[in-house]
Design a protein around this motif. Structure first.
Motif, PDB file in Angstrom:
ATOM      1  N   CYS A  28     -28.040 -32.165 -12.081  1.00 37.68           N
ATOM      2  CA  CYS A  28     -28.316 -30.895 -12.761  1.00 37.68           C
ATOM      3  C   CYS A  28     -27.120 -29.967 -12.546  1.00 37.68           C
ATOM      4  O   CYS A  28     -26.549 -29.915 -11.446  1.00 37.68           O
ATOM      5  CB  CYS A  28     -29.582 -30.269 -12.186  1.00 37.68           C
ATOM      6  SG  CYS A  28     -29.945 -28.593 -12.722  1.00 37.68           S
ATOM      7  N   TYR A  29     -26.742 -29.234 -13.595  1.00 41.51           N
ATOM      8  CA  TYR A  29     -25.647 -28.268 -13.461  1.00 41.51           C
ATOM      9  C   TYR A  29     -26.147 -27.057 -12.674  1.00 41.51           C
ATOM     10  O   TYR A  29     -27.077 -26.363 -13.070  1.00 41.51           O
ATOM     11  CB  TYR A  29     -25.136 -27.824 -14.831  1.00 41.51           C
ATOM     12  CG  TYR A  29     -23.997 -26.831 -14.736  1.00 41.51           C
ATOM     13  CD1 TYR A  29     -22.722 -27.257 -14.377  1.00 41.51           C
ATOM     14  CD2 TYR A  29     -24.200 -25.479 -14.977  1.00 41.51           C
ATOM     15  CE1 TYR A  29     -21.663 -26.357 -14.269  1.00 41.51           C
ATOM     16  CE2 TYR A  29     -23.161 -24.564 -14.874  1.00 41.51           C
ATOM     17  CZ  TYR A  29     -21.893 -25.013 -14.521  1.00 41.51           C
ATOM     18  OH  TYR A  29     -20.859 -24.107 -14.405  1.00 41.51           O
ATOM     19  N   GLN A  33     -25.073 -21.037  -8.427  1.00 41.14           N
ATOM     20  CA  GLN A  33     -26.403 -20.691  -7.920  1.00 41.14           C
ATOM     21  C   GLN A  33     -26.542 -21.062  -6.448  1.00 41.14           C
ATOM     22  O   GLN A  33     -26.227 -22.177  -6.043  1.00 41.14           O
ATOM     23  CB  GLN A  33     -27.464 -21.439  -8.726  1.00 41.14           C
ATOM     24  CG  GLN A  33     -28.901 -21.137  -8.328  1.00 41.14           C
ATOM     25  CD  GLN A  33     -29.339 -19.773  -8.821  1.00 41.14           C
ATOM     26  OE1 GLN A  33     -29.192 -19.478  -9.993  1.00 41.14           O
ATOM     27  NE2 GLN A  33     -29.886 -18.967  -7.936  1.00 41.14           N
ATOM     28  N   ARG A  46     -35.583 -23.388 -12.138  1.00 38.25           N
ATOM     29  CA  ARG A  46     -34.928 -22.258 -12.807  1.00 38.25           C
ATOM     30  C   ARG A  46     -33.686 -22.719 -13.548  1.00 38.25           C
ATOM     31  O   ARG A  46     -33.396 -22.249 -14.650  1.00 38.25           O
ATOM     32  CB  ARG A  46     -34.574 -21.165 -11.788  1.00 38.25           C
ATOM     33  CG  ARG A  46     -35.785 -20.424 -11.260  1.00 38.25           C
ATOM     34  CD  ARG A  46     -35.445 -19.060 -10.723  1.00 38.25           C
ATOM     35  NE  ARG A  46     -34.666 -19.130  -9.497  1.00 38.25           N
ATOM     36  CZ  ARG A  46     -33.486 -18.546  -9.323  1.00 38.25           C
ATOM     37  NH1 ARG A  46     -32.920 -17.893 -10.320  1.00 38.25           N
ATOM     38  NH2 ARG A  46     -32.854 -18.638  -8.171  1.00 38.25           N
ATOM     39  N   ARG A  47     -32.937 -23.648 -12.949  1.00 35.23           N
ATOM     40  CA  ARG A  47     -31.746 -24.163 -13.626  1.00 35.23           C
ATOM     41  C   ARG A  47     -32.127 -24.966 -14.868  1.00 35.23           C
ATOM     42  O   ARG A  47     -31.400 -24.965 -15.872  1.00 35.23           O
ATOM     43  CB  ARG A  47     -30.927 -25.041 -12.670  1.00 35.23           C
ATOM     44  CG  ARG A  47     -30.370 -24.328 -11.461  1.00 35.23           C
ATOM     45  CD  ARG A  47     -29.582 -23.083 -11.797  1.00 35.23           C
ATOM     46  NE  ARG A  47     -28.494 -23.332 -12.742  1.00 35.23           N
ATOM     47  CZ  ARG A  47     -27.713 -22.378 -13.236  1.00 35.23           C
ATOM     48  NH1 ARG A  47     -27.911 -21.105 -12.896  1.00 35.23           N
ATOM     49  NH2 ARG A  47     -26.736 -22.672 -14.083  1.00 35.23           N
ATOM     50  N   CYS A  49     -34.324 -24.342 -16.912  1.00 33.92           N
ATOM     51  CA  CYS A  49     -34.690 -23.453 -18.024  1.00 33.92           C
ATOM     52  C   CYS A  49     -33.501 -23.209 -18.961  1.00 33.92           C
ATOM     53  O   CYS A  49     -33.690 -22.735 -20.085  1.00 33.92           O
ATOM     54  CB  CYS A  49     -35.196 -22.112 -17.490  1.00 33.92           C
ATOM     55  SG  CYS A  49     -36.814 -22.212 -16.686  1.00 33.92           S
ATOM     56  N   TYR A  50     -32.292 -23.518 -18.489  1.00 34.57           N
ATOM     57  CA  TYR A  50     -31.111 -23.343 -19.329  1.00 34.57           C
ATOM     58  C   TYR A  50     -30.967 -24.541 -20.268  1.00 34.57           C
ATOM     59  O   TYR A  50     -30.986 -25.695 -19.814  1.00 34.57           O
ATOM     60  CB  TYR A  50     -29.857 -23.206 -18.464  1.00 34.57           C
ATOM     61  CG  TYR A  50     -29.796 -21.925 -17.674  1.00 34.57           C
ATOM     62  CD1 TYR A  50     -29.159 -20.803 -18.195  1.00 34.57           C
ATOM     63  CD2 TYR A  50     -30.388 -21.827 -16.413  1.00 34.57           C
ATOM     64  CE1 TYR A  50     -29.099 -19.612 -17.472  1.00 34.57           C
ATOM     65  CE2 TYR A  50     -30.333 -20.643 -15.684  1.00 34.57           C
ATOM     66  CZ  TYR A  50     -29.689 -19.550 -16.227  1.00 34.57           C
ATOM     67  OH  TYR A  50     -29.648 -18.373 -15.506  1.00 34.57           O
ATOM     68  N   PRO A  51     -30.819 -24.315 -21.572  1.00 35.05           N
ATOM     69  CA  PRO A  51     -30.695 -25.431 -22.518  1.00 35.05           C
ATOM     70  C   PRO A  51     -29.590 -26.416 -22.167  1.00 35.05           C
ATOM     71  O   PRO A  51     -29.711 -27.611 -22.440  1.00 35.05           O
ATOM     72  CB  PRO A  51     -30.412 -24.723 -23.853  1.00 35.05           C
ATOM     73  CG  PRO A  51     -31.013 -23.361 -23.697  1.00 35.05           C
ATOM     74  CD  PRO A  51     -30.828 -23.009 -22.252  1.00 35.05           C
ATOM     75  N   PHE A  52     -28.509 -25.920 -21.554  1.00 34.91           N
ATOM     76  CA  PHE A  52     -27.393 -26.806 -21.197  1.00 34.91           C
ATOM     77  C   PHE A  52     -27.873 -27.995 -20.385  1.00 34.91           C
ATOM     78  O   PHE A  52     -27.419 -29.138 -20.582  1.00 34.91           O
ATOM     79  CB  PHE A  52     -26.335 -26.017 -20.418  1.00 34.91           C
ATOM     80  CG  PHE A  52     -25.152 -26.852 -19.991  1.00 34.91           C
ATOM     81  CD1 PHE A  52     -24.053 -26.995 -20.818  1.00 34.91           C
ATOM     82  CD2 PHE A  52     -25.151 -27.503 -18.767  1.00 34.91           C
ATOM     83  CE1 PHE A  52     -22.964 -27.767 -20.432  1.00 34.91           C
ATOM     84  CE2 PHE A  52     -24.071 -28.275 -18.368  1.00 34.91           C
ATOM     85  CZ  PHE A  52     -22.977 -28.409 -19.210  1.00 34.91           C
ATOM     86  N   ASN A  53     -28.788 -27.743 -19.442  1.00 34.38           N
ATOM     87  CA  ASN A  53     -29.236 -28.820 -18.559  1.00 34.38           C
ATOM     88  C   ASN A  53     -30.175 -29.796 -19.255  1.00 34.38           C
ATOM     89  O   ASN A  53     -30.463 -30.865 -18.692  1.00 34.38           O
ATOM     90  CB  ASN A  53     -29.892 -28.233 -17.304  1.00 34.38           C
ATOM     91  CG  ASN A  53     -28.873 -27.925 -16.225  1.00 34.38           C
ATOM     92  OD1 ASN A  53     -27.971 -28.708 -15.979  1.00 34.38           O
ATOM     93  ND2 ASN A  53     -28.996 -26.759 -15.596  1.00 34.38           N
TER      94      ASN A  53
END
Length: 333
Positions: A28-29, A33, A46-47, A49-53
């Motif tokens: 995971c990116y 953080q 929480r990470r 939740c970012y579309p990138f991941n």
């Protein structure tokens, strides 16, 4: 897809699973953080939740992770936290995480998976399991900010059952075991049952039980026997300890925390850091918007009937032995 070791600074293993006879690591990116949430999984969620991941996923084999970690070792653990569950370990982890110089991994799922990978896999040697554990902790405990100096790992409650493996992986690292009156621990679990107290979630062998014992075993007795197995493992680790270690009873918290920092982990706090720690000590660890409250009296009243009888039978004598060992250590000190 493989990862260059320089990307360990921004990516992190989020889970490990078996596929086609080998273990696969998902990444995971993380970016910049820090792990300041009560649990490792909170930060990961929480990470995610970012579309990138969701759009960009990396996977490696576990063997590739070990190669990457060897090229870019993470921070060496400064301290290990073991616990009975529901006894203040999250509060301690949160006070450590309040200091930017600390990286705190609170019950990281990839470590749990790597430690459990041996169950039912006779081909794995202790040396392989130790290498996997060191490699995973090294990948998770990368230094991602210039201020970071120390790594702390709060293991899942059951993990002390694997003490010989952990001790060989991290010899001489200071550790502590947090525990509490088992009546209060069980009362907490019956309100919201922890995973390790749900039959079938963990392999019985990890908890000192056999599959034949489970059918028909009342939930209260199962929970009490699991707690007993954790306390028994703690006593074994304590009696065979070779380096710095402490037994800490819940009633000593939060007042004892600053002295644990200095006396056990060697962290001398500045006035500003001590203020940050004391602020964290005053908050509810799992819900930081609320103040810390001692709920022992309420939990003592709550546990009755078969649950209390099971706890007193299976865990009570072990709790008494832990208390005796803690008192003896304080007298010697």
């Amino acid at each position: 897809m493989t990862l260059d070791e320089t990307l360990l600074a921004e990516w992190i293993p989020l889970r490990v699973h078996a596929r086609e006879g080998r273990f696969v690591v998902e990444w995971c990116y993380l970016g910049g953080q820090r792990f300041t949430d009560p649990f490792f999984d909170n930060t990961i969620q929480r990470r995610l939740c970012y579309p990138f991941n969701w759009l960009f996923r990396h996977e490696t084999s576990l063997e590739e992770l070990l190669v990457l970690e060897a090229r870019r070792p993470g921070l060496r653990p400064t301290g290990l936290i073991f616990h009975m569950s529901r006894c203040g370990s999250t509060l301690l982890a949160q006070t450590l995480a309040a200091l930017p110089r600390n990286v705190v991994l609170s019950e990281p799922a990839p470590v749990d998976t790597v430690m459990r990978a041996r169950v039912g896999a006779q081909a794995l040697t202790d040396e392989q399991r130790i290498a996997w554990l060191r490699g995973m902790v090294g990948a998770l405990g990368q230094k991602r900010h210039a201020s970071e100096q120390h790594l702390f790992i709060k293991f899942d409650a059951w993990a002390l059952r694997q003490w010989p493996l952990i001790e060989r992986a991290f010899p001489g690292v200071p550790w502590l075991f947090l525990y509490r009156d088992p009546v209060e621990v069980m009362a907490s679990h019956l309100r919201h049952l922890g995973a390790h107290l749900i039959p079938g979630v963990l392999e019985p062998e990890l908890l000192g039980l056999s599959p034949e014992q489970l059918p028909g075993l009342p939930l209260e007795e199962y929970g009490a026997r699991v707690l007993a197995s954790i306390c028994e493992a703690a006593l074994g680790a304590w009696e065979s300890r070779k380096g710095p270690a402490r037994l800490v009873e819940y009633r000593e918290l939060p007042a004892l925390i600053p002295s644990l920092f200095s006396e056990l982990f060697g962290l001398e706090l500045s006035a500003e850091e001590l203020a940050s720690v004391r602020e964290a000590m005053g908050r509810d660890a799992k819900n930081p918007v609320l103040p810390f409250e001692n709920d022992s009296a309420m939990k003592q009243r709550a546990l009755t009937g078969p649950a209390r009888e099971a706890v007193e039978r299976w865990v009570g004598p072990l709790y008494s032995r832990l208390e005796a060992a803690r008192r003896d250590t304080r007298r010697v000190g």
